[in-house]
Design a protein around this motif. Structure first.
Motif, PDB file in Angstrom:
ATOM      1  N   GLY A  10       0.844  -1.312  -0.028  1.00 20.84           N
ATOM      2  CA  GLY A  10      -0.010   0.027  -0.017  1.00 20.84           C
ATOM      3  C   GLY A  10       0.761   1.124  -0.001  1.00 20.84           C
ATOM      4  N   GLY A  11       0.162   2.284   0.285  1.00 20.96           N
ATOM      5  CA  GLY A  11       0.946   3.538   0.359  1.00 20.96           C
ATOM      6  C   GLY A  11       1.730   3.994   1.744  1.00 20.96           C
ATOM      7  N   PRO A  12       2.153   5.131   1.667  1.00 27.69           N
ATOM      8  CA  PRO A  12       2.951   5.205   2.881  1.00 27.69           C
ATOM      9  C   PRO A  12       2.372   5.186   4.402  1.00 27.69           C
ATOM     10  CG  PRO A  12       3.338   6.973   1.456  1.00 27.69           C
ATOM     11  CD  PRO A  12       2.333   6.164   0.578  1.00 27.69           C
ATOM     12  N   GLU A  13       1.033   5.205   4.212  1.00 23.81           N
ATOM     13  CA  GLU A  13       0.226   4.981   5.296  1.00 23.81           C
ATOM     14  C   GLU A  13       0.219   3.429   6.155  1.00 23.81           C
ATOM     15  OE1 GLU A  13      -2.255   3.906   2.010  1.00 23.81           O
ATOM     16  OE2 GLU A  13      -0.961   5.437   2.398  1.00 23.81           O
ATOM     17  N   VAL A  14       0.778   2.573   5.051  1.00 21.16           N
ATOM     18  CA  VAL A  14       1.016   1.161   5.702  1.00 21.16           C
ATOM     19  C   VAL A  14       2.042   0.970   6.707  1.00 21.16           C
ATOM     20  CG1 VAL A  14      -0.489   0.304   3.869  1.00 21.16           C
ATOM     21  CG2 VAL A  14       2.211   0.173   3.777  1.00 21.16           C
ATOM     22  N   LEU A  15       2.989   1.904   6.444  1.00 23.42           N
ATOM     23  CA  LEU A  15       4.037   2.082   7.533  1.00 23.42           C
ATOM     24  C   LEU A  15       3.975   2.416   8.828  1.00 23.42           C
ATOM     25  CD1 LEU A  15       6.723   3.981   5.216  1.00 23.42           C
ATOM     26  CD2 LEU A  15       6.510   1.336   5.510  1.00 23.42           C
ATOM     27  N   GLU A  16       4.476   1.354   9.774  1.00 23.63           N
ATOM     28  CA  GLU A  16       4.183   1.552  11.406  1.00 23.63           C
ATOM     29  C   GLU A  16       5.269   1.325  12.063  1.00 23.63           C
ATOM     30  OE1 GLU A  16       1.114  -1.564  11.611  1.00 23.63           O
ATOM     31  OE2 GLU A  16      -0.333   0.111  11.877  1.00 23.63           O
ATOM     32  N   LEU A  17       5.524   2.150  12.966  1.00 22.96           N
ATOM     33  CA  LEU A  17       6.505   2.060  13.991  1.00 22.96           C
ATOM     34  C   LEU A  17       6.049   0.742  14.902  1.00 22.96           C
ATOM     35  CD1 LEU A  17       9.181   2.889  15.211  1.00 22.96           C
ATOM     36  CD2 LEU A  17       7.780   4.535  16.662  1.00 22.96           C
ATOM     37  N   THR A  18       7.068  -0.061  15.004  1.00 22.04           N
ATOM     38  CA  THR A  18       6.363  -1.393  15.810  1.00 22.04           C
ATOM     39  C   THR A  18       7.577  -1.920  16.464  1.00 22.04           C
ATOM     40  OG1 THR A  18       7.168  -2.830  13.943  1.00 22.04           O
ATOM     41  CG2 THR A  18       4.809  -2.304  14.264  1.00 22.04           C
ATOM     42  N   GLU A  19       7.308  -2.866  17.468  1.00 21.55           N
ATOM     43  CA  GLU A  19       8.384  -3.627  18.161  1.00 21.55           C
ATOM     44  C   GLU A  19       8.566  -4.868  17.668  1.00 21.55           C
ATOM     45  OE1 GLU A  19      10.229  -2.990  20.917  1.00 21.55           O
ATOM     46  OE2 GLU A  19       9.505  -1.006  21.270  1.00 21.55           O
ATOM     47  N   MET A  20       9.668  -5.269  17.472  1.00 17.93           N
ATOM     48  CA  MET A  20      10.110  -6.668  16.776  1.00 17.93           C
ATOM     49  C   MET A  20      11.201  -7.310  17.660  1.00 17.93           C
ATOM     50  SD  MET A  20       9.707  -5.710  12.822  1.00 17.93           S
ATOM     51  CE  MET A  20       9.153  -7.509  12.403  1.00 17.93           C
ATOM     52  N   PRO A  21      11.187  -8.427  17.442  1.00 13.84           N
ATOM     53  CA  PRO A  21      12.457  -9.087  17.909  1.00 13.84           C
ATOM     54  C   PRO A  21      13.925  -8.580  17.427  1.00 13.84           C
ATOM     55  CG  PRO A  21      11.128 -10.656  17.402  1.00 13.84           C
ATOM     56  CD  PRO A  21      10.515  -9.412  16.810  1.00 13.84           C
ATOM     57  N   GLU A  22      14.941  -8.839  18.066  1.00 11.20           N
ATOM     58  CA  GLU A  22      16.212  -8.349  17.731  1.00 11.20           C
ATOM     59  C   GLU A  22      16.520  -9.553  16.927  1.00 11.20           C
ATOM     60  OE1 GLU A  22      20.454  -8.621  19.513  1.00 11.20           O
ATOM     61  OE2 GLU A  22      19.236  -6.931  20.491  1.00 11.20           O
ATOM     62  N   PRO A  23      17.159  -9.093  15.248  1.00  8.59           N
ATOM     63  CA  PRO A  23      17.389 -10.211  14.705  1.00  8.59           C
ATOM     64  C   PRO A  23      18.521 -11.324  14.929  1.00  8.59           C
ATOM     65  CG  PRO A  23      18.130  -8.187  13.936  1.00  8.59           C
ATOM     66  CD  PRO A  23      17.489  -7.836  14.982  1.00  8.59           C
ATOM     67  N   ARG A  24      18.407 -12.409  14.654  1.00 13.45           N
ATOM     68  CA  ARG A  24      19.368 -13.522  14.889  1.00 13.45           C
ATOM     69  C   ARG A  24      20.435 -13.275  13.955  1.00 13.45           C
ATOM     70  NH1 ARG A  24      16.124 -19.059  15.496  1.00 13.45           N
ATOM     71  NH2 ARG A  24      14.537 -18.353  17.035  1.00 13.45           N
ATOM     72  N   VAL A  25      21.652 -13.626  14.390  1.00 11.87           N
ATOM     73  CA  VAL A  25      22.810 -13.265  13.401  1.00 11.87           C
ATOM     74  C   VAL A  25      23.643 -14.571  13.262  1.00 11.87           C
ATOM     75  CG1 VAL A  25      25.187 -12.289  13.473  1.00 11.87           C
ATOM     76  CG2 VAL A  25      23.472 -11.248  14.733  1.00 11.87           C
ATOM     77  N   GLY A  26      23.488 -14.811  11.777  1.00 11.09           N
ATOM     78  CA  GLY A  26      24.114 -16.164  11.349  1.00 11.09           C
ATOM     79  C   GLY A  26      25.714 -16.172  11.222  1.00 11.09           C
ATOM     80  N   PRO A  27      26.367 -17.462  11.003  1.00 13.48           N
ATOM     81  CA  PRO A  27      27.629 -17.285  10.959  1.00 13.48           C
ATOM     82  C   PRO A  27      28.259 -16.294   9.863  1.00 13.48           C
ATOM     83  CG  PRO A  27      26.703 -19.431  10.044  1.00 13.48           C
ATOM     84  CD  PRO A  27      25.686 -18.548  10.748  1.00 13.48           C
ATOM     85  N   ASP A  28      27.670 -16.015   8.901  1.00 11.70           N
ATOM     86  CA  ASP A  28      28.304 -15.214   7.674  1.00 11.70           C
ATOM     87  C   ASP A  28      27.705 -13.594   7.850  1.00 11.70           C
ATOM     88  OD1 ASP A  28      29.530 -17.346   6.715  1.00 11.70           O
ATOM     89  OD2 ASP A  28      27.937 -18.007   5.510  1.00 11.70           O
TER      90      ASP A  28
END
Length: 330
Positions: A10-28
């Motif tokens: 959708g348009g810019p209005e679909v962007l939301e400030l949210t809380e998300m889990p910190e990303p996992r870090v793979g070996p590379d």
């Protein structure tokens, strides 16, 4: 962590400030604390679903491919970077999900290079995608040589402004299309401005009677057609905007992450060959406004989003922006 995301196209209005889990870090990969992320046209095109056939979304999607920040933790197979290193990256995956409009991003090491020490985090965030696009087209596709005449379309934009500087550094005469208000800016980059609009082909032939040797198109349509008529007999044509360039004997190019190319761009920035003009910087929570402004298509240089409010190292900002227009923070 805080992140900007969208759960549907959708348009810019679909962007939301949210809380998300910190990303996992793979070996590379490395975990990067994001300081700034640039906005690119591809971001809103992805958000509106235009790239759905080549990039499948995994909702919710965090937008953004450009980043500058600080390494928090390298993966087990990453000796190149250590905690505390300042980096830039073009963090693109083969699907849409884990972007850079967030407090942290897990970035593949193949997408990263060291941040230019003389650029602020805001400026550095604007270098990866635009810089790699300009560098790869000029070096790999057009193979620009000293003494040639090169035409760069949208010369005041994010990609175009870097392409003008790189082509001038290669020793080319650089013509750049731009609106009248940006002509002085194009001159400051080392280019000769050419007005947009009707009569472009005639203006190009008047400016370069022997024809232009290479055309870097980022507009498509009528501009691409006019460019094809202004080519020298052995001229080369490349577009990042219009696949029909192949009908004119040219090449279509989609930028790809490359740590060697990005590292070279960082070196050129430190040498003063390449600068990044940041027109506006928005805080993370105003990412929708940044998208709206970018979508208008009239930006000089880059628009960036900063994280944690004061996301710029003041010392670096002072060194990098001395003598330049101040970044306007809405």
């Amino acid at each position: 962590m805080k992140a900007i995301s969208y759960a549907r196209y959708g348009g810019p209005e679909v962007l939301e400030l949210t809380e998300m889990p910190e990303p996992r870090v793979g070996p590379d990969a490395v975990l990067v604390k994001v300081r700034a992320a640039a906005v690119n046209p591809v971001d809103w095109k992805c958000r509106e679903g235009y790239l759905d056939q080549i990039l499948a979304p995994v909702f919710p999607v965090v937008p953004g491919w450009d980043v500058s920040g600080v390494v928090v933790r390298p993966g087990a197979a990453v000796p190149e970077f250590a905690a505390g290193d300042e980096v830039i990256g073009y963090v693109r995956e083969d699907f849409l999900s884990r972007g850079t409009f967030a407090e942290y991003v897990a970035a593949p090491v193949r997408a990263l290079a060291r941040k230019p020490r003389n650029l602020s985090f805001e400026e550095a965030a604007g270098l990866p995608l635009a810089g790699l696009t300009a560098y790869q087209v000029l070096h790999r596709v057009l193979r620009v040589k000293r003494g040639e005449t090169v035409l760069v379309h949208a010369a005041a934009g994010g990609v175009g402004s870097i392409a003008v500087q790189l082509a001038a550094h290669l020793g080319a005469r650089v013509l750049g299309t731009a609106s009248e208000r940006n002509h002085d800016f194009v001159r400051s980059l080392g280019g000769e401005p050419v007005a947009y609009g009707d009569g472009l082909a005639e203006r190009l032939r008047g400016t370069a009677p022997a024809g232009v040797d290479a055309v870097f198109d980022s507009v498509g349509g009528d501009a691409l057609k006019a460019s094809a008529t202004a080519l020298a007999s052995e001229g080369r044509l490349a577009s990042i905007a219009d696949p029909t360039v192949v009908e004119y004997g040219g090449s279509y190019w989609f930028v790809r992450p490359d740590p060697q190319d990005l590292g070279h761009l960082s070196e050129l920035a430190e040498q003063g060959v390449v600068s990044v003009h940041v027109s506006e910087a928005f805080p993370l929570e105003r990412a929708a406004d940044a998208h709206r402004l970018n979508q208008e298509g009239r930006t000089r240089g880059k628009i960036v989003v900063t994280v944690d409010g004061q996301a710029v190292d003041e010392g670096a900002e002072g060194r990098a922006t001395a003598g330049r227009p101040a970044v306007r923070r809405p």
